[in-house]
Design a protein around this motif. Structure first.
Motif, PDB file in Angstrom:
ATOM      1  N   LEU A   1       0.831  -1.203   0.000  1.00 33.83           N
ATOM      2  CA  LEU A   1       0.000   0.000   0.000  1.00 33.83           C
ATOM      3  C   LEU A   1       0.870   1.259   0.000  1.00 33.83           C
ATOM      4  CD1 LEU A   1      -2.742   1.231   0.060  1.00 33.83           C
ATOM      5  CD2 LEU A   1      -2.720   1.141   2.511  1.00 33.83           C
ATOM      6  N   VAL A   2       1.969   1.238   0.764  1.00 31.04           N
ATOM      7  CA  VAL A   2       2.853   2.405   0.763  1.00 31.04           C
ATOM      8  C   VAL A   2       3.486   2.604  -0.609  1.00 31.04           C
ATOM      9  CG1 VAL A   2       4.902   3.385   1.809  1.00 31.04           C
ATOM     10  CG2 VAL A   2       3.264   2.221   3.215  1.00 31.04           C
ATOM     11  N   PHE A   3       3.896   1.496  -1.244  1.00 30.97           N
ATOM     12  CA  PHE A   3       4.468   1.601  -2.597  1.00 30.97           C
ATOM     13  C   PHE A   3       3.476   2.259  -3.555  1.00 30.97           C
ATOM     14  CE2 PHE A   3       7.768  -1.883  -2.121  1.00 30.97           C
ATOM     15  CZ  PHE A   3       8.817  -1.055  -2.461  1.00 30.97           C
ATOM     16  N   ILE A   4       2.216   1.778  -3.525  1.00 33.06           N
ATOM     17  CA  ILE A   4       1.228   2.299  -4.474  1.00 33.06           C
ATOM     18  C   ILE A   4       0.947   3.773  -4.177  1.00 33.06           C
ATOM     19  CG2 ILE A   4      -1.125   2.047  -5.292  1.00 33.06           C
ATOM     20  CD1 ILE A   4       0.177  -0.249  -6.203  1.00 33.06           C
ATOM     21  N   ALA A   5       0.868   4.139  -2.888  1.00 35.99           N
ATOM     22  CA  ALA A   5       0.573   5.532  -2.556  1.00 35.99           C
ATOM     23  C   ALA A   5       1.664   6.456  -3.082  1.00 35.99           C
ATOM     24  CB  ALA A   5       0.428   5.681  -1.044  1.00 35.99           C
ATOM     25  N   PHE A   6       2.929   6.095  -2.842  1.00 38.56           N
ATOM     26  CA  PHE A   6       4.005   6.949  -3.353  1.00 38.56           C
ATOM     27  C   PHE A   6       4.004   6.976  -4.866  1.00 38.56           C
ATOM     28  CE2 PHE A   6       6.121   6.891   0.815  1.00 38.56           C
ATOM     29  CZ  PHE A   6       6.378   8.236   0.887  1.00 38.56           C
ATOM     30  N   SER A   7       3.717   5.836  -5.494  1.00 38.99           N
ATOM     31  CA  SER A   7       3.717   5.778  -6.938  1.00 38.99           C
ATOM     32  C   SER A   7       2.634   6.683  -7.510  1.00 38.99           C
ATOM     33  CB  SER A   7       3.496   4.329  -7.368  1.00 38.99           C
ATOM     34  OG  SER A   7       3.810   4.171  -8.699  1.00 38.99           O
ATOM     35  N   HIS A   8       1.497   6.766  -6.820  1.00 33.60           N
ATOM     36  CA  HIS A   8       0.420   7.633  -7.284  1.00 33.60           C
ATOM     37  C   HIS A   8       0.822   9.096  -7.176  1.00 33.60           C
ATOM     38  CE1 HIS A   8      -3.617   9.177  -7.853  1.00 33.60           C
ATOM     39  NE2 HIS A   8      -3.488   9.855  -6.743  1.00 33.60           N
ATOM     40  N   TYR A   9       1.417   9.472  -6.048  1.00 37.13           N
ATOM     41  CA  TYR A   9       1.695  10.895  -5.863  1.00 37.13           C
ATOM     42  C   TYR A   9       2.912  11.352  -6.632  1.00 37.13           C
ATOM     43  CZ  TYR A   9      -2.011  10.957  -2.583  1.00 37.13           C
ATOM     44  OH  TYR A   9      -3.244  10.868  -2.048  1.00 37.13           O
ATOM     45  N   LEU A  10       3.837  10.439  -6.955  1.00 37.97           N
ATOM     46  CA  LEU A  10       4.975  10.822  -7.789  1.00 37.97           C
ATOM     47  C   LEU A  10       4.685  10.618  -9.265  1.00 37.97           C
ATOM     48  CD1 LEU A  10       7.845   9.233  -5.706  1.00 37.97           C
ATOM     49  CD2 LEU A  10       7.334  11.631  -5.917  1.00 37.97           C
ATOM     50  N   GLN A  11       3.509  10.071  -9.612  1.00 37.08           N
ATOM     51  CA  GLN A  11       3.159   9.741 -11.003  1.00 37.08           C
ATOM     52  C   GLN A  11       4.249   8.913 -11.661  1.00 37.08           C
ATOM     53  OE1 GLN A  11       0.385  10.178 -13.101  1.00 37.08           O
ATOM     54  NE2 GLN A  11      -0.397  10.230 -11.025  1.00 37.08           N
ATOM     55  N   SER A  12       4.747   7.933 -10.918  1.00 36.53           N
ATOM     56  CA  SER A  12       5.847   7.111 -11.413  1.00 36.53           C
ATOM     57  C   SER A  12       5.401   5.659 -11.438  1.00 36.53           C
ATOM     58  CB  SER A  12       7.053   7.278 -10.510  1.00 36.53           C
ATOM     59  OG  SER A  12       7.919   6.197 -10.648  1.00 36.53           O
ATOM     60  N   VAL A  13       6.051   4.867 -12.278  1.00 35.66           N
ATOM     61  CA  VAL A  13       5.602   3.492 -12.460  1.00 35.66           C
ATOM     62  C   VAL A  13       6.443   2.515 -11.638  1.00 35.66           C
ATOM     63  CG1 VAL A  13       6.977   2.728 -14.415  1.00 35.66           C
ATOM     64  CG2 VAL A  13       4.582   2.112 -14.303  1.00 35.66           C
ATOM     65  N   ILE A  14       7.463   3.032 -10.942  1.00 39.94           N
ATOM     66  CA  ILE A  14       8.390   2.128 -10.252  1.00 39.94           C
ATOM     67  C   ILE A  14       7.684   1.374  -9.133  1.00 39.94           C
ATOM     68  CG2 ILE A  14      10.534   2.046  -8.978  1.00 39.94           C
ATOM     69  CD1 ILE A  14      11.399   4.476 -10.412  1.00 39.94           C
ATOM     70  N   GLY A  15       6.813   2.066  -8.379  1.00 41.15           N
ATOM     71  CA  GLY A  15       6.104   1.405  -7.288  1.00 41.15           C
ATOM     72  C   GLY A  15       5.257   0.250  -7.781  1.00 41.15           C
ATOM     73  N   PHE A  16       4.612   0.440  -8.936  1.00 38.01           N
ATOM     74  CA  PHE A  16       3.799  -0.650  -9.483  1.00 38.01           C
ATOM     75  C   PHE A  16       4.663  -1.877  -9.770  1.00 38.01           C
ATOM     76  CE2 PHE A  16       0.841   2.715 -11.490  1.00 38.01           C
ATOM     77  CZ  PHE A  16       0.283   2.937 -10.255  1.00 38.01           C
ATOM     78  N   MET A  17       5.858  -1.622 -10.330  1.00 39.29           N
ATOM     79  CA  MET A  17       6.737  -2.749 -10.661  1.00 39.29           C
ATOM     80  C   MET A  17       7.120  -3.512  -9.405  1.00 39.29           C
ATOM     81  SD  MET A  17       7.113  -2.869 -13.744  1.00 39.29           S
ATOM     82  CE  MET A  17       6.462  -1.831 -14.985  1.00 39.29           C
ATOM     83  N   TYR A  18       7.484  -2.752  -8.354  1.00 43.97           N
ATOM     84  CA  TYR A  18       7.881  -3.437  -7.127  1.00 43.97           C
ATOM     85  C   TYR A  18       6.722  -4.240  -6.561  1.00 43.97           C
ATOM     86  CZ  TYR A  18      12.551  -1.728  -6.657  1.00 43.97           C
ATOM     87  OH  TYR A  18      13.873  -1.518  -6.849  1.00 43.97           O
ATOM     88  N   VAL A  19       5.510  -3.699  -6.637  1.00 39.55           N
ATOM     89  CA  VAL A  19       4.367  -4.442  -6.100  1.00 39.55           C
ATOM     90  C   VAL A  19       4.147  -5.726  -6.880  1.00 39.55           C
ATOM     91  CG1 VAL A  19       1.883  -4.359  -5.808  1.00 39.55           C
ATOM     92  CG2 VAL A  19       3.258  -2.465  -5.094  1.00 39.55           C
ATOM     93  N   LEU A  20       4.308  -5.662  -8.214  1.00 39.18           N
ATOM     94  CA  LEU A  20       4.151  -6.886  -9.007  1.00 39.18           C
ATOM     95  C   LEU A  20       5.161  -7.946  -8.581  1.00 39.18           C
ATOM     96  CD1 LEU A  20       3.519  -5.745 -12.667  1.00 39.18           C
ATOM     97  CD2 LEU A  20       1.980  -6.883 -11.137  1.00 39.18           C
ATOM     98  N   PHE A  21       6.430  -7.520  -8.385  1.00 37.26           N
ATOM     99  CA  PHE A  21       7.433  -8.527  -8.024  1.00 37.26           C
ATOM    100  C   PHE A  21       7.228  -9.029  -6.606  1.00 37.26           C
ATOM    101  CE2 PHE A  21       9.807  -6.314 -11.471  1.00 37.26           C
ATOM    102  CZ  PHE A  21       9.632  -7.342 -12.363  1.00 37.26           C
ATOM    103  N   VAL A  22       6.772  -8.144  -5.690  1.00 42.79           N
ATOM    104  CA  VAL A  22       6.473  -8.604  -4.334  1.00 42.79           C
ATOM    105  C   VAL A  22       5.388  -9.665  -4.361  1.00 42.79           C
ATOM    106  CG1 VAL A  22       5.405  -7.915  -2.163  1.00 42.79           C
ATOM    107  CG2 VAL A  22       7.251  -6.579  -3.078  1.00 42.79           C
ATOM    108  N   MET A  23       4.378  -9.476  -5.226  1.00 40.74           N
ATOM    109  CA  MET A  23       3.314 -10.479  -5.303  1.00 40.74           C
ATOM    110  C   MET A  23       3.848 -11.800  -5.832  1.00 40.74           C
ATOM    111  SD  MET A  23       0.027  -8.436  -6.628  1.00 40.74           S
ATOM    112  CE  MET A  23      -0.743  -7.205  -5.628  1.00 40.74           C
ATOM    113  N   ALA A  24       4.729 -11.744  -6.843  1.00 41.17           N
ATOM    114  CA  ALA A  24       5.273 -12.997  -7.389  1.00 41.17           C
ATOM    115  C   ALA A  24       6.071 -13.730  -6.324  1.00 41.17           C
ATOM    116  CB  ALA A  24       6.147 -12.696  -8.606  1.00 41.17           C
ATOM    117  N   ILE A  25       6.918 -12.980  -5.578  1.00 39.24           N
ATOM    118  CA  ILE A  25       7.731 -13.627  -4.552  1.00 39.24           C
ATOM    119  C   ILE A  25       6.835 -14.165  -3.445  1.00 39.24           C
ATOM    120  CG2 ILE A  25       9.599 -13.269  -2.918  1.00 39.24           C
ATOM    121  CD1 ILE A  25      10.424 -13.173  -5.785  1.00 39.24           C
ATOM    122  N   ALA A  26       5.763 -13.431  -3.108  1.00 42.41           N
ATOM    123  CA  ALA A  26       4.867 -13.893  -2.044  1.00 42.41           C
ATOM    124  C   ALA A  26       4.204 -15.200  -2.442  1.00 42.41           C
ATOM    125  CB  ALA A  26       3.816 -12.835  -1.738  1.00 42.41           C
TER     126      ALA A  26
END
Lengths: 168, 103
Positions: B47-72
């Motif tokens: 959730l913190v990744f997505i929030a920062f990604s939204h406010y910075l208008q950057s796609v990096i947070g989305f990428m990290y969330v995708l990989f966190v889900m795969a590892i989980a």
């Protein structure tokens, strides 16, 4: 102003369900509460403009991971849990440690300065997040993407090897 | 969409989920519930990744969330297999009864 109230609603429900997750005695109720937390977080992601991540959250976490948890709870067939004592010293220590970590993270979070104009790999104006994710996943992040597939393969083989009964 | 003052609210929610997961991991003795608490902590971080990604208008947070889900997903499949093995060996999922190494 509607999204703000929705954000309060979803996040509040997520926190309440998370508390329910750790306080239930029965693991099945605990798993059900955790499913609720994940659905509420998916709603939060929609408010934050991450539609694709919200869909993946529902499909992967709720549809795969939590179903696996419930399968294993059913498979273990745990007899009625013995009465856990509510107050033992280790729990007080655990709660105090958790609150200390929360305080520490809050202090850091509220005093840190974030440069709001400095994000890079920007989402282009007018593009939705799914397009941006697809574009960068297959260009800048191609190597981690392939490595993730190998990690998933290792998880698959490891689960089969570990779960197998000894052949006599 | 959401204004900037909401950023702190989403980060606070993520912090609360992480802390609740950690408290649950420390106070519970059931292996499966402890494992669920790890998932709760991962969700707070996401959730913190997505929030920062939204406010910075950057796609990096989305990428990290995708990989966190795969590892989980990989972690859960291995971890639940290990819990099944422990249950076959000791007929219990109570952490306090797994004390043969006298840690």
């Amino acid at each position: 102003m509607m999204p703000v109230y929705l954000a309060y609603l979803f996040s509040g429900l997520a926190v309440i369900l998370a508390l329910s997750t750790i306080l239930q005695k029965n693991p099945v109720y605990s798993a059900a509460s955790l499913i609720g937390v994940m659905i509420m977080l998916a709603c939060d992601y929609v408010l934050l403009g991450a539609d694709f991540i919200a869909a993946i959250q529902i499909i992967v976490y709720v549809g795969a991971i939590m179903v696996l948890f419930v399968f294993v709870i059913m498979l273990l067939n745990i007899e009625q849990a013995k009465r856990e004592k509510l107050f033992i010293p280790r729990r007080v220590v655990g709660v105090l440690l958790g609150l200390a970590i929360f305080l520490k993270l809050s202090i850091v979070g509220y005093t840190a300065k974030v440069m709001l104009s400095k994000g890079y790999l920007k989402i282009p104006k007018g593009a939705d997040s799914t397009t941006a994710i697809g574009k960068y996943l297959f260009s800048n992040y191609l190597l981690p993407f392939e490595v993730a597939s190998i990690v998933l393969l290792v998880g698959l083989i490891g689960a089969v090897v570990l779960g197998r009964r000894e052949a006599k | 969409m959401l204004d900037i003052s909401m950023q702190n609210f989403f980060i606070l929610t993520g912090l609360m989920l992480f802390s609740i997961g950690m408290i649950g991991f420390l106070i519970r003795r059931n292996l499966i519930i402890c494992f669920m608490c790890i998932e709760l902590m991962l969700n707070g971080v996401n959730l913190v990744f997505i929030a920062f990604s939204h406010y910075l208008q950057s796609v990096i947070g989305f990428m990290y969330v995708l990989f966190v889900m795969a590892i989980a997903a990989a972690e859960v499949s291995i971890g639940l297999a290990i819990i099944l093995m422990v249950f076959r060996l000791k007929a219990s999922v109570d952490m306090d009864e797994l004390n043969t190494m006298k840690g």
